[in-house]
Design a protein around this motif. Structure first.
Motif, short mmCIF file in Angstrom:
data_model
loop_
_atom_site.label_atom_id
_atom_site.label_comp_id
_atom_site.label_asym_id
_atom_site.label_seq_id
_atom_site.Cartn_x
_atom_site.Cartn_y
_atom_site.Cartn_z
N GLN A 5 0.85 -1.19 0.00
CA GLN A 5 0.00 0.00 0.00
C GLN A 5 0.88 1.23 0.00
OE1 GLN A 5 -3.47 0.07 2.57
NE2 GLN A 5 -3.15 2.26 3.01
N VAL A 6 0.47 2.24 -0.79
CA VAL A 6 1.21 3.49 -0.88
C VAL A 6 0.21 4.63 -0.75
CG1 VAL A 6 2.74 4.93 -2.25
CG2 VAL A 6 2.94 2.44 -2.38
N ASN A 7 0.51 5.61 0.09
CA ASN A 7 -0.31 6.81 0.24
C ASN A 7 0.45 8.02 -0.28
OD1 ASN A 7 -2.17 5.18 1.54
ND2 ASN A 7 -1.51 5.77 3.59
N PHE A 8 -0.28 8.87 -1.01
CA PHE A 8 0.30 10.09 -1.55
C PHE A 8 -0.46 11.29 -1.01
CE2 PHE A 8 0.76 6.74 -4.71
CZ PHE A 8 2.11 6.79 -5.02
N GLU A 9 0.24 12.29 -0.53
CA GLU A 9 -0.39 13.53 -0.10
C GLU A 9 -0.43 14.50 -1.29
OE1 GLU A 9 1.43 15.18 3.32
OE2 GLU A 9 0.88 13.52 4.66
N LEU A 10 -1.65 14.81 -1.74
CA LEU A 10 -1.85 15.72 -2.86
C LEU A 10 -2.26 17.08 -2.31
CD1 LEU A 10 -3.82 13.32 -5.23
CD2 LEU A 10 -1.34 13.63 -5.03
N GLY A 11 -1.37 17.72 -1.63
CA GLY A 11 -1.70 18.97 -0.97
C GLY A 11 -1.99 18.75 0.50
N ALA A 12 -2.34 19.82 1.18
CA ALA A 12 -2.53 19.74 2.63
C ALA A 12 -3.81 19.03 3.02
CB ALA A 12 -2.54 21.16 3.22
N ALA A 13 -4.82 18.97 2.12
CA ALA A 13 -6.13 18.44 2.50
C ALA A 13 -6.55 17.21 1.71
CB ALA A 13 -7.21 19.52 2.34
N THR A 14 -5.74 16.76 0.76
CA THR A 14 -6.14 15.67 -0.14
C THR A 14 -5.12 14.54 -0.07
OG1 THR A 14 -7.15 17.29 -1.61
CG2 THR A 14 -6.82 15.08 -2.48
N GLU A 15 -5.64 13.30 -0.04
CA GLU A 15 -4.76 12.13 0.01
C GLU A 15 -5.24 11.07 -0.98
OE1 GLU A 15 -2.78 10.17 3.71
OE2 GLU A 15 -4.61 9.01 3.34
N LEU A 16 -4.30 10.49 -1.69
CA LEU A 16 -4.57 9.38 -2.60
C LEU A 16 -3.92 8.13 -2.03
CD1 LEU A 16 -5.59 8.33 -5.39
CD2 LEU A 16 -3.29 8.88 -6.26
N SER A 17 -4.71 7.05 -1.92
CA SER A 17 -4.22 5.79 -1.38
C SER A 17 -4.42 4.68 -2.40
CB SER A 17 -4.96 5.45 -0.08
OG SER A 17 -4.55 4.18 0.42
N THR A 18 -3.40 3.86 -2.60
CA THR A 18 -3.49 2.73 -3.52
C THR A 18 -2.98 1.48 -2.81
OG1 THR A 18 -1.27 3.12 -4.43
CG2 THR A 18 -3.12 4.22 -5.52
N GLY A 19 -3.62 0.36 -3.06
CA GLY A 19 -3.20 -0.90 -2.46
C GLY A 19 -3.40 -2.04 -3.44
N LEU A 20 -2.55 -3.06 -3.34
CA LEU A 20 -2.64 -4.22 -4.23
C LEU A 20 -2.26 -5.47 -3.45
CD1 LEU A 20 -3.08 -5.21 -7.17
CD2 LEU A 20 -0.60 -4.98 -7.48
N ARG A 21 -3.04 -6.55 -3.65
CA ARG A 21 -2.75 -7.83 -3.00
C ARG A 21 -2.76 -8.92 -4.06
NH1 ARG A 21 -3.35 -10.52 2.10
NH2 ARG A 21 -3.94 -12.71 1.84
N LEU A 22 -1.74 -9.77 -4.05
CA LEU A 22 -1.62 -10.91 -4.95
C LEU A 22 -1.56 -12.18 -4.12
CD1 LEU A 22 -1.21 -11.83 -7.94
CD2 LEU A 22 1.26 -11.73 -7.49
N GLU A 23 -2.38 -13.17 -4.48
CA GLU A 23 -2.46 -14.39 -3.66
C GLU A 23 -2.52 -15.62 -4.56
OE1 GLU A 23 -5.59 -16.47 -0.52
OE2 GLU A 23 -5.46 -14.29 -0.63
N ARG A 24 -1.77 -16.62 -4.19
CA ARG A 24 -1.81 -17.93 -4.84
C ARG A 24 -2.36 -18.94 -3.84
NH1 ARG A 24 -2.34 -20.82 -9.47
NH2 ARG A 24 -1.40 -22.91 -9.26
N ARG A 25 -3.45 -19.58 -4.19
CA ARG A 25 -4.11 -20.53 -3.28
C ARG A 25 -4.20 -21.90 -3.96
NH1 ARG A 25 -7.98 -20.05 1.04
NH2 ARG A 25 -9.31 -21.87 1.20
N SER A 26 -3.76 -22.93 -3.27
CA SER A 26 -3.83 -24.28 -3.81
C SER A 26 -4.28 -25.24 -2.71
CB SER A 26 -2.48 -24.73 -4.38
OG SER A 26 -1.48 -24.69 -3.37
N THR A 27 -4.98 -26.29 -3.12
CA THR A 27 -5.55 -27.26 -2.19
C THR A 27 -5.22 -28.66 -2.66
OG1 THR A 27 -7.39 -25.74 -1.77
CG2 THR A 27 -7.67 -28.01 -1.05
#
Length: 239
Positions: A5-27
């Motif tokens: 996850q990465v957060n960016f401050e776009l000025g004093a009052a605005t924030e942009l947040s991005t997140g990514l999850r990758l998962e491999r599941r096997s049974t």
């Protein structure tokens, strides 16, 4: 799985947040009655969120996200071709406002959302052998795309040191491709209450909850009844 996850401050009052999850599941499953299964899949999910402070302690936001749920397999008797089921995804768009006013005494939030669930997993049932109720079985299956549109709002007001008021409201519309309302998805839910706490030890609380009717399952038309429930409590506490 790996997540970032990465957060960016776009000025004093605005924030942009991005997140990514990758998962491999096997049974790898093998039991004493001869059921063998080994589904495997790679899944990913994430979100992008933009929030802006419009006033002191009050923010508006927009959020776009993708969630997922792994596929799997059914144990016990199942209809032919229904031994395994696929994973599902959910894409959601949400916008809302939340924060506090009146020097922090009034906390409130409101949100609107739209969700789409391709290949939605549901718990369903069927009678494998016609005329034989003993062959009635439950199993998990993919039933096509599901759709949900809703509103949520809540507030809590602290009226001095002794009184506490709250209320929450949810409005929800859900469908499958067939147009049928989804199970366990009431069209409205509501709760409200007031609590009193005296410094002398006396306390009291009154709560009201309400819920609309909803289907119990996908494969029949049995429904709960809408209901309201009122709880009241009075007491005293001390050393």
């Amino acid at each position: 799985a790996v997540f970032g996850q990465v957060n960016f401050e776009l000025g004093a009052a605005t924030e942009l947040s991005t997140g990514l999850r990758l998962e491999r599941r096997s049974t790898d499953y093998d039991d004493s009655v001869g059921i063998v299964a080994g589904p495997s899949e790679t899944m990913w999910g994430g979100e992008i969120s933009l929030s802006h402070e419009v006033a002191n302690e009050m923010r508006v936001y927009v959020n776009i996200s993708k969630g997922y749920k792994a596929g799997g397999f059914n144990l016990g008797p199942t209809p032919p071709g229904k031994e395994e089921f696929d994973g599902e995804k959910m894409y959601t768009f949400e916008t809302g406002i939340k924060g506090a006013v009146l020097n922090g005494r009034l906390h409130m939030s409101a949100a609107a959302f739209h969700s789409v669930r391709p290949d939605q997993q549901v718990r369903t049932a069927t009678q494998i052998v016609s005329g034989d109720p003993a062959s009635f079985v439950f199993f998990t299956d993919n039933v096509g795309d599901g759709d949900g549109l809703g509103l949520e709002a809540d507030f809590r007001y602290l009226a001095g040191d002794a009184w506490d008021f709250y209320a929450t409201l949810g409005v929800l519309g859900t469908t499958f491709e067939s147009g049928r309302q989804q199970a366990h998805a009431p069209r409205y839910t509501f709760a409200a209450g007031v609590a009193y706490q005296s410094t002398s030890g006396l306390f009291a609380r009154l709560d009201l909850t309400a819920k609309d009717d909803f289907y119990f399952d996908l494969n029949h038309d049995q429904q709960s009844e809408s209901f309201e429930l009122l709880n009241a409590r009075v007491g005293y506490e001390g050393e």
